[in-house]
Design a protein around this motif. Structure first.
Motif, mmCIF file in Angstrom:
data_model
loop_
_atom_site.group_PDB
_atom_site.id
_atom_site.type_symbol
_atom_site.label_atom_id
_atom_site.label_comp_id
_atom_site.label_asym_id
_atom_site.label_seq_id
_atom_site.Cartn_x
_atom_site.Cartn_y
_atom_site.Cartn_z
ATOM 1 N N GLU A 1 0.829 -1.201 0.000
ATOM 2 C CA GLU A 1 0.000 0.000 0.000
ATOM 3 C C GLU A 1 0.867 1.257 0.000
ATOM 4 O O GLU A 1 0.587 2.223 -0.721
ATOM 5 C CB GLU A 1 -0.918 0.000 1.219
ATOM 6 C CG GLU A 1 -1.883 1.167 1.264
ATOM 7 C CD GLU A 1 -2.816 1.104 2.459
ATOM 8 O OE1 GLU A 1 -3.771 1.901 2.497
ATOM 9 O OE2 GLU A 1 -2.590 0.268 3.353
ATOM 10 N N SER A 2 1.922 1.241 0.804
ATOM 11 C CA SER A 2 2.840 2.380 0.849
ATOM 12 C C SER A 2 3.489 2.615 -0.514
ATOM 13 O O SER A 2 3.612 3.763 -0.972
ATOM 14 C CB SER A 2 3.913 2.132 1.918
ATOM 15 O OG SER A 2 4.838 3.185 1.952
ATOM 16 N N GLN A 3 3.890 1.524 -1.166
ATOM 17 C CA GLN A 3 4.500 1.657 -2.496
ATOM 18 C C GLN A 3 3.497 2.217 -3.508
ATOM 19 O O GLN A 3 3.848 3.066 -4.338
ATOM 20 C CB GLN A 3 5.008 0.291 -2.966
ATOM 21 C CG GLN A 3 6.209 -0.223 -2.187
ATOM 22 C CD GLN A 3 6.614 -1.621 -2.631
ATOM 23 O OE1 GLN A 3 7.006 -1.846 -3.767
ATOM 24 N NE2 GLN A 3 6.526 -2.575 -1.726
ATOM 25 N N SER A 4 2.256 1.750 -3.440
ATOM 26 C CA SER A 4 1.253 2.209 -4.407
ATOM 27 C C SER A 4 0.965 3.702 -4.219
ATOM 28 O O SER A 4 0.767 4.428 -5.198
ATOM 29 C CB SER A 4 -0.031 1.389 -4.270
ATOM 30 O OG SER A 4 -0.638 1.599 -3.005
ATOM 31 N N LYS B 1 -6.875 -0.932 -5.046
ATOM 32 C CA LYS B 1 -6.895 -2.398 -5.057
ATOM 33 C C LYS B 1 -6.203 -2.961 -3.823
ATOM 34 O O LYS B 1 -6.714 -3.897 -3.186
ATOM 35 C CB LYS B 1 -6.203 -2.922 -6.323
ATOM 36 C CG LYS B 1 -6.094 -4.440 -6.379
ATOM 37 C CD LYS B 1 -5.319 -4.895 -7.598
ATOM 38 C CE LYS B 1 -5.137 -6.414 -7.596
ATOM 39 N NZ LYS B 1 -4.366 -6.882 -8.774
ATOM 40 N N VAL B 2 -5.049 -2.398 -3.476
ATOM 41 C CA VAL B 2 -4.311 -2.881 -2.302
ATOM 42 C C VAL B 2 -5.127 -2.666 -1.031
ATOM 43 O O VAL B 2 -5.160 -3.511 -0.140
ATOM 44 C CB VAL B 2 -2.943 -2.188 -2.195
ATOM 45 C CG1 VAL B 2 -2.223 -2.605 -0.927
ATOM 46 C CG2 VAL B 2 -2.081 -2.524 -3.407
ATOM 47 N N LYS B 3 -5.829 -1.529 -0.937
ATOM 48 C CA LYS B 3 -6.664 -1.261 0.239
ATOM 49 C C LYS B 3 -7.766 -2.302 0.370
ATOM 50 O O LYS B 3 -8.045 -2.812 1.458
ATOM 51 C CB LYS B 3 -7.278 0.138 0.127
ATOM 52 C CG LYS B 3 -6.301 1.280 0.358
ATOM 53 C CD LYS B 3 -7.010 2.629 0.255
ATOM 54 C CE LYS B 3 -6.037 3.775 0.436
ATOM 55 N NZ LYS B 3 -6.711 5.102 0.305
ATOM 56 N N TYR B 4 -8.404 -2.618 -0.756
ATOM 57 C CA TYR B 4 -9.484 -3.622 -0.727
ATOM 58 C C TYR B 4 -8.937 -5.000 -0.361
ATOM 59 O O TYR B 4 -9.577 -5.760 0.390
ATOM 60 C CB TYR B 4 -10.180 -3.672 -2.091
ATOM 61 C CG TYR B 4 -10.966 -2.427 -2.427
ATOM 62 C CD1 TYR B 4 -11.753 -1.801 -1.474
ATOM 63 C CD2 TYR B 4 -10.910 -1.873 -3.701
ATOM 64 C CE1 TYR B 4 -12.477 -0.647 -1.782
ATOM 65 C CE2 TYR B 4 -11.631 -0.712 -4.020
ATOM 66 C CZ TYR B 4 -12.402 -0.106 -3.052
ATOM 67 O OH TYR B 4 -13.099 1.027 -3.347
#
Length: 441
Positions: free
Chosen positions: A261-264, A330-333
């Motif tokens: 998530e941090s990378q995104s 997407k990563v959050k979901y």
């Protein structure tokens, strides 16, 4: 003498034992997969370290050699007003071969967030690599628990089978005596012989399974040693909510998603930076130039500030930003779904652990009943009041009850290890084992 010494040393190595703590230390030190994962962590750390200097100026030295088709020259006429003539003249301003050496400096002053975003991505990749290393440790830890206590169960079952074989051997010998004395029929003797042969087969199977389990454990720990830690059960385990809270806070799989998530988010910042100008300071210092007139006119040094604004690019910057934002969403979901799945997994594992513990306790009475039934059947058989079939059945019931109880304890231990891994606390397993009730075969 040397052959005797080698035999003694071999026996010592085979008889060596290790606790579950020592076995895990061996895995951490010697496992090749963990070493490979450590290399990934080190590589990510080096990349992150290299990115820490992205705000510093870059300094370079450039040298050039240029060959001209002909020297640069000036040609013309000198007007002599005192005379009615003009004199032609020609002067070389440069040589045909030009050599230059310069010291160049470029210092980024403003990049629209590009450098910060790149550094954040590298830092998040370090966290991801470390989280993956911990996940690999979790995999190897669960494998060790399975193999280590599998050996414990295998050894207990082998001893149980050996005792059963010995008991049926004695039973068979008694049956022969009773047959010779005319106290039992031949069918009883044959049945005792068949059961004794079956027991020997089962003992052989148990022996092979135990040897396979030992080999698997040796492969994992890189050491040929027998376990000396016992199976255990514990009635004072924490409640289900305790493990759910620890899992939501510490599970290493969530740490990987956090790093993703941090990378995104940093990728979104990086894509948005394409809209902003870049500002940099630059400078040049001449280290060498030849002595030709045109070269001597060049300045020794110069410095300045430049601004770069991209007005039109071949890629749509807004769509790039939208694509990066979609990846972040997407990563959050995925993380939200993972949290829900983990709650269900903890609940399932915890309830299975309780079920294994309840089964173990329930089987205690079955083992005692089977043991007493076998003792009475043995006495009755010797007195001619019970048949060989009844005695052997009593022996088999006793073996079955012991085996089920061992398997219940083994399953309990595995569920405890899984809960500890989900909770992100492998050390908790050793603490639970230390304060638990050890199980004797």
């Amino acid at each position: 003498m040397q052959r005797l010494l080698a035999t003694v040393l071999l026996c010592i190595s085979l008889d060596a034992s290790m606790s579950i703590n020592e076995a895990w230390q061996n895995v951490e030190l010697k496992n090749d997969g963990l070493k490979a994962q450590q290399s990934d962590v080190k590589r990510a750390e080096l990349k992150s370290s290299s990115a820490s200097s992205m705000y510093l100026p870059s300094v370079s030295i450039t040298g050039s050699y240029t060959h001209l088709s002909e020297p640069i020259k000036v040609e013309g006429e000198i007007d002599l007003s005192a005379l009615p003539i003009a004199l032609p003249f020609s002067a070389d301003l440069s040589k045909q071969d030009i050599f230059l050496a310069d010291l160049n400096v470029l210092w980024p002053l403003y990049t629209g967030g590009r450098i910060d975003a790149a550094q954040d991505i590298y830092a998040a990749q370090v966290h991801e690599a470390k989280a993956k290393q911990e996940m690999k440790k979790d995999v190897e830890f669960l494998k060790l628990i399975k193999y280590y206590y599998g050996v414990v169960v295998g050894e207990s079952l082998l001893k149980t089978r050996q005792k059963a074989e010995l008991a049926l051997s004695l039973h068979y010998e008694n049956a022969k005596k009773l047959k010779n004395q005319g106290q039992i029929a031949k069918i009883e003797l044959l049945n005792a012989e068949v059961k004794f042969d079956s027991a020997r087969i089962e003992t052989s199977k148990a022996k092979h399974k135990y040897e396979i389990a030992l080999s698997a454990l040796a492969s994992v720990t890189k050491q040929k040693s027998k376990p000396n830690s016992k199976l255990f059960v514990n009635e004072t385990m924490q409640d289900e909510e305790y493990y759910k809270r620890k899992t939501a806070k510490n599970y290493v799989g969530l740490a990987i998603l956090d790093a993703k998530e941090s990378q995104s988010k940093s990728v979104v910042t990086l894509k948005e930076a394409a809209w902003y100008p870049e500002v940099a300071a630059y400078g040049n210092y001449n280290l060498y130039k030849d002595d030709s007139p045109i070269m001597q006119t060049l300045p020794t040094w110069f410095a300045g500030v430049m601004v770069k604004i991209n007005l039109l690019q071949r890629k749509d910057r807004s769509e790039d930003v939208q694509a990066a934002e979609l990846l972040s969403s997407k990563v959050k979901y995925l993380k939200a779904q993972a949290v829900e799945d983990l709650k269900l997994m903890v609940e399932k594992t915890y309830k299975e652990m309780l079920s294994d513990y309840e089964e173990f306790n329930a089987l205690n009475s079955s083992v005692e009943l089977s043991r007493e039934n076998y003792r009475l059947r043995n006495i009755a058989f010797k007195e001619g009041l019970s048949t060989s079939v009844e005695l052997v059945d009593a022996q088999m019931f006793l073996i079955a009850a012991k085996t089920k109880r061992l398997n219940a304890a083994y399953n309990f231990v595995q569920k405890v290890s899984q809960l500890c891994v989900l909770s992100g606390d492998r050390e908790m397993f050793f603490e639970i084992a230390k304060r638990s009730e050890e199980i004797s075969p």
